[in-house]
Structure formats: structure tokens, C-alpha cells
Scaffold this active site. Structure first.
Site, PDB file in Angstrom:
ATOM      1  N   GLU A  12      -6.433 -48.630 -11.627  1.00  0.00           N
ATOM      2  CA  GLU A  12      -7.829 -49.058 -11.787  1.00  0.00           C
ATOM      3  C   GLU A  12      -7.993 -50.580 -11.684  1.00  0.00           C
ATOM      4  OE1 GLU A  12     -10.268 -46.873 -11.864  1.00  0.00           O
ATOM      5  OE2 GLU A  12      -8.848 -45.198 -11.876  1.00  0.00           O
ATOM      6  N   GLY A  14      -8.469 -52.080  -8.497  1.00  0.00           N
ATOM      7  CA  GLY A  14      -9.378 -52.337  -7.393  1.00  0.00           C
ATOM      8  C   GLY A  14      -8.752 -52.218  -6.018  1.00  0.00           C
ATOM      9  N   LYS A  37      -3.906 -42.806   2.677  1.00  0.00           N
ATOM     10  CA  LYS A  37      -3.624 -42.626   1.246  1.00  0.00           C
ATOM     11  C   LYS A  37      -2.695 -41.419   1.143  1.00  0.00           C
ATOM     12  CE  LYS A  37      -4.528 -42.948  -3.343  1.00  0.00           C
ATOM     13  NZ  LYS A  37      -4.458 -44.135  -4.197  1.00  0.00           N
ATOM     14  N   GLU A 112      -2.458 -47.185   1.176  1.00  0.00           N
ATOM     15  CA  GLU A 112      -2.694 -47.417  -0.246  1.00  0.00           C
ATOM     16  C   GLU A 112      -1.785 -46.551  -1.098  1.00  0.00           C
ATOM     17  OE1 GLU A 112      -6.000 -46.786  -3.756  1.00  0.00           O
ATOM     18  OE2 GLU A 112      -6.645 -46.571  -1.682  1.00  0.00           O
ATOM     19  N   GLY A 113      -1.128 -47.188  -2.056  1.00  0.00           N
ATOM     20  CA  GLY A 113      -0.264 -46.459  -2.963  1.00  0.00           C
ATOM     21  C   GLY A 113      -1.021 -45.893  -4.148  1.00  0.00           C
ATOM     22  N   GLY A 115      -1.192 -46.641  -8.485  1.00  0.00           N
ATOM     23  CA  GLY A 115      -0.690 -47.368  -9.642  1.00  0.00           C
ATOM     24  C   GLY A 115       0.195 -48.533  -9.230  1.00  0.00           C
TER      25      GLY A 115
END
Length: 238
Positions: A12, A14, A37, A112-113, A115
Site C-alpha cells: 500500500e 503506491g 502484474k 509490478e511485484g 509488497g
């Protein structure tokens, strides 16, 4: 391989907004770039609240959300645990297969990973091990607030210990009234992390439209440096 793997110092922070907005900004500049993703937990890919659906909207790609995110899970847990609880197995090699398929359409991808780097990710690997297998340089999204210097420097060092190139850092989610403090954080990250802070993106709670997001990306992020880096990699791999 060409593109960037985008991670964060925490959840969380961004990174979905940065990934989607950056892809949209680069596509506006004429780059043939897509978004990917690999694994999403907490929402099915088709759920408009999930990362994959948001990436599709923000980047303006025409790919199906199930192609953007081939593996999605309902429970909001670390991906490896969510896979276990769903009685599913997903390996790094499977993710790479989807990645290569996407590169038949795009010159490069923003991946995008989930965490941070030490998150248990696939059935057989942590996120950092997955990034290393993808052989992509890393862009780190970090909070602009108190504690970010420690978290960011630890993330940079952990990536380098695993042989992953760190392109830069983007600080995100801060109150613009605190910009002086964020600038101090930027200076310390650059000094001790030996890496460039490529942008400082304030809280985007008031942004609801894709055009507003892309405008903010151009305003707060050094898109030119990022685009030149991606362009050099495309040329080197082409």
C-alpha cells in the site's frame, strides 16, 4: 529482456499508481510499453478494484486483464500463502513464460511485484528471487514519510546483495505541506543509497481521472530519465 520491475518498501505504498501512471506517460511519448502484474492477491483480475484492472485503465493498454495478471487470488495475503490456501502452484518459470509472450507484442514491460522484496511470492521463490530470474532492473517506490530512509536503504542493499540493479527510487504518498522534510529524506537516500531519487509524488487522493494521473506523473517524476534508461535497454537487447 527489457523494461523495469517495480517494487515497494512495503504494501500500500503506491506502486500500482506509479506503474500504471508511468506506463501511460511513456505510451503517450510513443513507447511501445505494456504492463504486467504476474500475481495478484486480494482481488480477481477482473475485479475493477484490483491492481490488474487499475493498471489497464491507467496505462491505456488494450490487453485483457487476465493477460495482464495471469494468476489472481481472492485472499489478501502474501502471494505464496494465498496460493497454498487456494491449493495452487505457480513457479517462476511459469511467470517467465507469460512475460516472454507479452514481449512478442511490446518492446518493453513495466512489471509490478507485490509488497516488498522479501515477500514469499511464487510457490518456489521470494519476490527478490523472481526479480533476479526476470533479469530486470529495479525501480523502488517508497513512502515519503518518517521511516522511509531506513526502509529504502534496506531495500536497496537487499536488492544489490542479490545482484539486482537498482535504477532509482520514487517517493510517494506524502502531504505537500511536508515537502521540506521529504526533500531531506531524498537527500539522505541519495547520499547513503548511492542511487537517484527519480520523483516525489504527493498523495493522489484527489486524483480520479487517468489524464490527471498522467499529468501528475509528468509533473512529479523524472519521466525523461526513466524513458532514456528503458530506451537504452531496448537498444541493447534489440
Amino acid at each position: 529482456m527489457s523494461g523495469l520491475f517495480i517494487t515497494a518498501t512495503d504494501t500500500e505504498v503506491g506502486k500500482t499508481v506509479i506503474t500504471g501512471g508511468l506506463a501511460g506517460a511513456l505510451r503517450e511519448k510513443g513507447y511501445n510499453i505494456g504492463v504486467f502484474k504476474p500475481i495478484q492477491s486480494g482481488h480477481k483480475a477482473s475485479d475493477e478494484r484490483g491492481d490488474a484492472a487499475r493498471l489497464k485503465v491507467m496505462s491505456s493498454v488494450d490487453d485483457d486483464v487476465n493477460a495482464i495478471c495471469p494468476y489472481s487470488l481472492d485472499e489478501p495475503l502474501a502471494p505464496q500463502l494465498a496460493l497454498q490456501r487456494a491449493n495452487k502452484q505457480v513457479t517462476v518459470d511459469q511467470l517467465l513464460t507469460h512475460y516472454y509472450q507479452f514481449l512478442e507484442k511490446y518492446d518493453s514491460l513495466l512489471v509490478e511485484g507485490a509488497g516488498g522484496l522479501a515477500v514469499p511470492y511464487t510457490t518456489d521463490a521470494l519476490l527478490i528471487e523472481t526479480i533476479k530470474a526476470f533479469n530486470l532492473p529495479l525501480l523502488i517506490v517508497a513512502r515519503g514519510t518518517l521511516g522511509t530512509v531506513n526502509h529504502t536503504l534496506l531495500t536497496i542493499e537487499y536488492a544489490r546483495q542479490h545482484g539486482v540493479e537498482v535504477v532509482g527510487v520514487i517517493l510517494c504518498h506524502y502531504d505537500e505541506t511536508q515537502v521540506e522534510r521529504v526533500l531531506e529524506n531524498k537527500e539522505m537516500i541519495e547520499q547513503y543509497g548511492h542511487v537517484k531519487v527519480l520523483g516525489m509524488m504527493p498523495s493522489l487522493d484527489s486524483i480520479t481521472m487517468k489524464d490527471q494521473l498522467i499529468e501528475a506523473v509528468h509533473r512529479y517524476i523524472n519521466v525523461e530519465d526513466i524513458s532514456q534508461f528503458i530506451k537504452s535497454k531496448v537498444g541493447r537487447n534489440g
